[in-house]
Enzyme design. Structure first.
Site, PDB file in Angstrom:
ATOM      1  N   HIS A  88       0.849  -1.201   0.000  1.00 12.24           N
ATOM      2  CA  HIS A  88       0.000   0.000   0.000  1.00 12.24           C
ATOM      3  C   HIS A  88       0.884   1.250   0.000  1.00 12.24           C
ATOM      4  O   HIS A  88       1.927   1.292   0.657  1.00 12.24           O
ATOM      5  CB  HIS A  88      -0.930   0.004   1.221  1.00 12.24           C
ATOM      6  CG  HIS A  88      -1.984   1.062   1.109  1.00 12.24           C
ATOM      7  ND1 HIS A  88      -1.739   2.366   1.455  1.00 12.24           N
ATOM      8  CD2 HIS A  88      -3.253   1.020   0.654  1.00 12.24           C
ATOM      9  CE1 HIS A  88      -2.826   3.088   1.224  1.00 12.24           C
ATOM     10  NE2 HIS A  88      -3.769   2.290   0.736  1.00 12.24           N
ATOM     11  N   GLU A 157      -3.648   1.981  -7.473  1.00 11.45           N
ATOM     12  CA  GLU A 157      -4.102   3.126  -6.690  1.00 11.45           C
ATOM     13  C   GLU A 157      -3.144   4.288  -6.894  1.00 11.45           C
ATOM     14  O   GLU A 157      -2.074   4.342  -6.260  1.00 11.45           O
ATOM     15  CB  GLU A 157      -4.092   2.772  -5.194  1.00 11.45           C
ATOM     16  CG  GLU A 157      -4.951   1.590  -4.825  1.00 11.45           C
ATOM     17  CD  GLU A 157      -5.314   1.621  -3.344  1.00 11.45           C
ATOM     18  OE1 GLU A 157      -6.503   1.756  -3.054  1.00 11.45           O
ATOM     19  OE2 GLU A 157      -4.408   1.556  -2.499  1.00 11.45           O
TER      20      GLU A 157
HETATM   21  C1  PEP Z   1      -6.708   3.439   0.002  1.00 12.00           C
HETATM   22  O1  PEP Z   1      -6.007   3.976   0.843  1.00 12.00           O
HETATM   23  O2  PEP Z   1      -6.499   2.253  -0.334  1.00 12.00           O
HETATM   24  C2  PEP Z   1      -7.762   4.229  -0.624  1.00 12.00           C
HETATM   25  C3  PEP Z   1      -8.230   3.828  -1.758  1.00 12.00           C
HETATM   26  O3  PEP Z   1      -8.149   5.350   0.054  1.00 12.00           O
HETATM   27  P1  PEP Z   1      -9.302   6.396  -0.391  1.00 12.00           P
HETATM   28  O4  PEP Z   1     -10.478   5.594  -0.871  1.00 12.00           O
HETATM   29  O5  PEP Z   1      -9.595   7.174   0.838  1.00 12.00           O
HETATM   30  O6  PEP Z   1      -8.725   7.219  -1.484  1.00 12.00           O
END
Ligand code: PEP
Length: 238
Positions: A88, A157
């Site tokens: 992450h 992400e």
């Molecule tokens: C995350 O930290 O995996 C994430 C997707 O956070 P957010 O949805 O708050 O952007």
């Protein structure tokens, strides 16, 4: 589809239990067949019997030992945890986890057959430096990672989209996911400011197999709504 909630450093043990109970009731009442995964804090782990899967946000690559502040396999096994989030961006960028440490963790939990939700994503300056630099950056996050591991789920992400309310365009998400799928055919989730208002559009995209949600998942009703969208979309496909 896969709908995952990363609760990060939020909710107490009691609040987490209430959250899980509410989610389970929803999954049962609405006959949900989507895979739902919740990553609570380490101190809120509990044995869980039900439709949803509980995963660990982190654990050290060890069975046990002298690693102050960490938990290992022994602590996960106590609660029947067989799913882990690795790579992450908050662990990479805030806690300074290197690709080498991530590789070790990946290999350790892979050897144990864990389902690994492996996160990749670029910071804003990388995205702004063009497609080639971005591809190089994302490629480097696959160094030492077995992209053919059977129990692998990848979450793309973009760092600049996490917790900021900003998201790439739907076209960008889809085209990047299709490119990433050429490298790794594991289920691919999108994460970064997914919420009730955009979840359905994101879930409907080509190349998106689910979502990893942080902030918006803290509201259990919103989490249920997003799971409901995934179910609706899958029902339409059938
Ligand atoms: C995350 O930290 O995996 C994430 C997707 O956070 P957010 O949805 O708050 O952007």
């Amino acid at each position: 589809m896969i709908i995952a909630a990363n609760l990060k450093t939020n909710l107490t043990r009691k609040q987490t239990q209430e959250y899980m109970d509410a989610l389970e009731s929803f999954l049962n009442a609405h006959d949900i067949s989507q895979k739902v995964v919740v990553f609570p804090t380490a101190s809120s782990l509990n044995p869980h019997a039900g439709k949803l899967t509980v995963g660990a946000q982190n654990a050290y690559a060890t069975v046990n030992g002298a690693y102050t502040g960490e938990i290992g396999l022994e602590q996960l096994e106590e609660f029947g945890i067989k799913t882990i989030l690795i790579g992450h961006s908050e662990r990479r960028h805030i806690l300074g986890e290197s690709q080498e440490q991530i590789m070790k963790k990946f290999d350790f939990y892979k050897a144990l057959g864990f389902t690994i939700v492996y996160c990749i994503g670029e910071p804003l300056e990388v995205r702004e430096s063009g497609d080639e630099k971005m591809a190089e950056y994302l490629d480097a996050q696959y160094i030492g990672i077995d992209v053919h591991y059977a129990n692998l789920i990848v979450a793309y992400e973009p760092v600049w989209a996490i917790g900021t309310g900003l998201t790439p365009t739907l076209e960008d998400i889809s085209s990047l996911h299709l490119k990433l799928k050429e490298k790794c055919s594991a289920p691919l989730l999108y994460g970064g400011s997914v919420k009730v208002t955009n979840a359905k559009d994101v879930l409907a995209l080509d190349g998106v197999d689910g979502i990893l949600v942080g902030s918006a998942a803290l509201n259990v009703h919103d989490m249920c709504t997003m799971i409901g969208y995934a179910q609706e979309l899958e029902n339409i496909k059938k």
